[in-house]
Enzyme design. Structure first.
Site, short mmCIF file in Angstrom:
data_model
loop_
_atom_site.label_atom_id
_atom_site.label_comp_id
_atom_site.label_asym_id
_atom_site.label_seq_id
_atom_site.Cartn_x
_atom_site.Cartn_y
_atom_site.Cartn_z
N PHE A 205 1.20 -0.82 0.55
CA PHE A 205 -0.01 0.29 0.06
C PHE A 205 1.24 1.40 -0.22
O PHE A 205 1.80 1.64 1.11
CB PHE A 205 -0.86 -0.03 1.15
CG PHE A 205 -1.64 1.26 1.31
CD1 PHE A 205 -2.94 1.11 0.91
CD2 PHE A 205 -1.45 2.69 1.30
CE1 PHE A 205 -4.10 2.36 0.33
CE2 PHE A 205 -2.24 3.48 1.34
CZ PHE A 205 -3.67 3.44 0.60
N ASP A 313 9.32 3.05 1.60
CA ASP A 313 8.24 3.91 1.96
C ASP A 313 7.68 3.44 3.85
O ASP A 313 7.01 2.42 4.24
CB ASP A 313 6.89 3.40 1.42
CG ASP A 313 5.63 4.00 1.85
OD1 ASP A 313 5.48 4.64 2.57
OD2 ASP A 313 4.67 4.09 1.06
N LYS A 344 1.75 10.42 7.75
CA LYS A 344 1.00 10.46 9.25
C LYS A 344 2.07 11.15 10.16
O LYS A 344 1.62 11.59 10.64
CB LYS A 344 1.38 8.93 9.63
CG LYS A 344 0.35 7.81 8.04
CD LYS A 344 0.28 6.66 8.49
CE LYS A 344 -1.28 5.65 8.20
NZ LYS A 344 -1.69 6.12 6.71
N THR A 368 1.52 24.02 -4.90
CA THR A 368 1.19 25.30 -3.83
C THR A 368 2.23 25.42 -2.66
O THR A 368 2.49 26.12 -1.73
CB THR A 368 -0.10 25.98 -4.63
OG1 THR A 368 -0.08 26.05 -6.36
CG2 THR A 368 -0.06 27.24 -3.74
#
Lengths: 486, 486
Positions: A205, A313, A344, A368
């Site tokens: 994931f 990751d 997280k 941005t």
């Protein structure tokens, strides 16, 4: 089943309990209604306002009444929260030092005047990055960039990998003037938009945006109906637990997976060369799947062998919960990863990267907002707290204590409970039998203990870093009852 | 060149100036150093901490000293900010009512205890959505979902479009049990990961993640080296300004583009059917390119004719700056868009959508944070301010005044300045000649007026909603000087 874990925690225990008491307002769960209770249900059916997520909605929270490890819901149920907003609150609810920070004028100015961070940063921003993200870089990685969420972090990490790969291929940062690449990229065509791929793993994931979703393989509900890049997917080792008992067959399984990784790299070379490999240290959403340190070291070696990027990751595993700041520090890598992504518990998304990955033109990787500098104030203060209270070590010790308890419960319920596994506080256990996991999970909730689920039959623990042996005792006690009820 | 705009603004002018004075601490720009000044430069070269964006970095800001329309930089230069952090601050800097909100206990609890919003929302969240996002929905759209940034908003909007398209195709929300789709989607293969596309336009900007980047066609620097989906790209009308002078040739150009849109839909039908069309009401990053209301109405009709979704990307045009809350309200559509995405001045990303687009399974569109509820408190308060001070109308009037001044400058500098165009305060003008745009832009900055640039030869105005005729006078005065200097 004999509960043993009340009396045999190593010497630091009383200290840990004290720490927890400082953070908590409540000492135990207190459940008044079925969960979700009537007040959660009333809100659930308001039209329009739940943003199409009634299917994912558990219950409503009273965040002002929540404190430390305890989450209070809309019906005044006090829950020991072992999930912490999908592992995203490092210090639980309403940490006093973070609340004090919210009252600071400088913090409020940073929060309210959210800048276009890549172009008009605040004058304190470089120092703030030094005092937060660059206090805890993964070993060997000197560069960092922030983004707004975990998916965006991985999307931009993949872009950095593709840019690095093409820079390497052409021997210079940008194509020569008038190169066909400039024109073709505007039309999504080769050579400007090259056919390259990221190799990911079954059960992984990495996010839900179209790029990261092409590397996510956890559940059909996440992927169905969404176009995807045809990128290579390797099997993630399916190990047997406890790992120390099944060493040789697990080693064979890992060797099988690594061989397929190499096969896929070679196979894709003619259609969409693999520019990078992305992997979680522990597959979380996919079922808390572990692999050995040796597996990861060998995978890193494969990336070096083929000169492709190696991204770890750490969106869920990062920030101390595994007993090291970054989970991949457990592996003993000789060469650091090229990229480590986070979000997280770090309060903001982003990724660390090596000097080699670094790009040198403005606007190549840009957005941005690029995350939000006020979050780095939270991170800076949290790092201070984690360090001063030695919470990395506490995560390891409390996690060991939780694992010991889970294994004792396995012995007591051998047909039901199995495959307890963990690193620090990042723990999970599996419950066999049709619907048994969901039944236990619901029973725990109605006893006042909130855990997450992952894979098809696992429950996962993602407590705050202030989780203590006293909290573990409560969890094991309630889990014993829940298992007994099955 | 005679400056006329100091004395002939309609009757509301003094009222507007007063509003601006309330928000501002400064009455005019004050420049002490070249920009970027020495303090910005010192910070620029700190290692590691600028996150690889030195190429995009303009200067450092002192946000605590900034107020209203005036941005103060690290060297104490006071700049009239007509760009507002890439159009993302609706009320300028340090708005007092928003600062007061930051001091509120409930706000701070919402901020600090950032939830996994789709699963464990706060008990006040449904009402907060009603009081913020659902106070200003685009006409005809009843549903809304939040995300962390503009790119994520569009990524998830595209997913919603794909899901809607497939639901329509199979006649039910999900495939039947045991359908091949469940298994194949996990491998990124058809039929589970269908070959579908989003039709976008030359010059468009919808984001930088891999899905949205496949619909972005603004500049090579954004796209080079990044793999992309092979999706259809239609020409965006290249109109001549002023629009009222070139009506017939502009109409022919728009007809040409619409014909190609239909051709592309038909052509892609055999390889990756078009599930939706995405378009900006005014292409911003691509050069402030306008099209007629009729063009958009006809485009909407094409989407209806082929039964594909019509998404309006209002990330930059949304929130009152064009003189209506949503720019597409100018078009007079008979059938509303299916999706309207937003971010920037709305404080949080997300998209509104129709009942038909709505999905009904949890976790289909999901993210751990899903934006952030504290931002909705900012939005709620800002909507109150915009409404009570009639700022939507003020944006129209002040924008008209700015456009009038720009056109007068065009007459004074016919070889240099042209194609002034705008809707409300969302204005731009083009400066012809090699390097002239950058020269004017830099000159303006060193006179204390910060504007944005877009396309190859345009400057863009994206001021706050508190921008008044008095600010316009300053801008036009400095622009006159800058043009004179070329």
């Amino acid at each position: 089943f004999q509960r043993l874990y009340n009396s045999n925690f190593p010497g630091v225990r009383s200290q840990h309990s004290a720490t927890a008491s400082q953070g908590d307002k409540y000492t135990r769960p207190a459940v008044k209604t079925e969960i979700p209770g009537p007040k959660s249900k009333v809100r659930q059916y308001r039209p329009r306002a739940i943003m199409c997520n009634t299917g994912a909605l558990s219950f409503f929270c009273d965040f002002e009444q929540s404190k430390g490890n305890y989450l209070v819901d809309a019906d005044e149920n006090v829950l020991l929260d072992c999930f912490q907003q999908i592992s995203s609150l490092p210090l639980g609810y309403n940490n006093q030092e973070l609340l004090d920070l919210c009252k600071n004028d400088h913090f409020q100015a940073t929060l309210l005047n959210r800048p276009a961070l890549g172009t008009f940063p605040g004058l304190g921003f470089p120092q703030l990055v030094e005092d937060s993200l660059l206090r805890v870089p993964p070993p060997g990685l000197n560069q960092v960039i922030t983004m707004a969420c975990g998916s965006c972090s991985n999307e931009n990490a993949y872009k950095a990998i593709f840019m690095w790969y093409m820079k390497k291929k052409r021997g210079q940062e940008m194509p020569v003037l008038d190169d066909l690449a400039y024109e073709t990229c505007m039309k999504n065509q080769v050579p400007g938009s090259p056919k390259l791929s990221i190799l990911s793993f079954d059960g992984a994931f990495h996010g839900r945006t179209l790029g990261t979703l092409s590397t996510t393989h956890s559940k059909p509900i996440h992927k169905l109906d969404i176009p995807a890049f045809d990128w290579p997917i390797a099997p993630f080792p399916r190990l047997k637990y406890p790992l120390e008992v099944h060493e040789s067959e697990n080693a064979a399984e890992e060797a099988r997976c690594l061989e397929i990784v190499e096969d896929l790299i070679n196979e894709w070379n003619t259609k969409a060369p693999v520019a990078g490999i992305v992997i979680e240290p522990i597959q979380a959403e996919g079922g808390d799947n572990h692999a050995s340190c040796e597996f990861f070291r060998k995978l890193r070696d494969i990336a070096l062998k083929y000169d492709i990027a190696f991204q770890v990751d750490e969106v869920q595993t990062g920030m101390a919960i595994t007993g090291k700041w970054w989970a991949h520090e457990h592996w003993g890598l000789e060469t650091p990863p090229d990229i480590v992504s986070f979000a997280k518990k770090m309060f903001v998304g982003g990724f660390y990267f090596s000097d080699a990955i670094r790009w040198n033109m403005g606007y190549r990787i840009y957005n941005t907002w690029m995350g939000e500098p006020s979050k780095l104030h939270f991170l800076k203060k949290t790092i201070e707290i984690v360090n001063s209270q030695n919470l990395v070590n506490q995560a390891q010790l409390t996690g060991d204590y939780l694992m010991k308890g889970l294994k004792e419960l396995e012995s007591a319920y051998p047909a039901l409970l199995n495959s307890s596994r963990g690193q620090g506080l990042f723990c999970a256990t599996s419950i066999s039998g049709d619907g048994a996991r969901d039944k236990v999970s619901k029973d725990l909730l109605n006893q006042g203990v909130l855990v997450g689920s992952c894979g098809n039959e696992s429950i996962r623990f993602r407590p705050s870093l202030l989780f203590s042996p006293a909290h573990v005792d409560i969890v094991l006690d309630k889990l014993n009852v829940a298992l007994n009820n099955v």
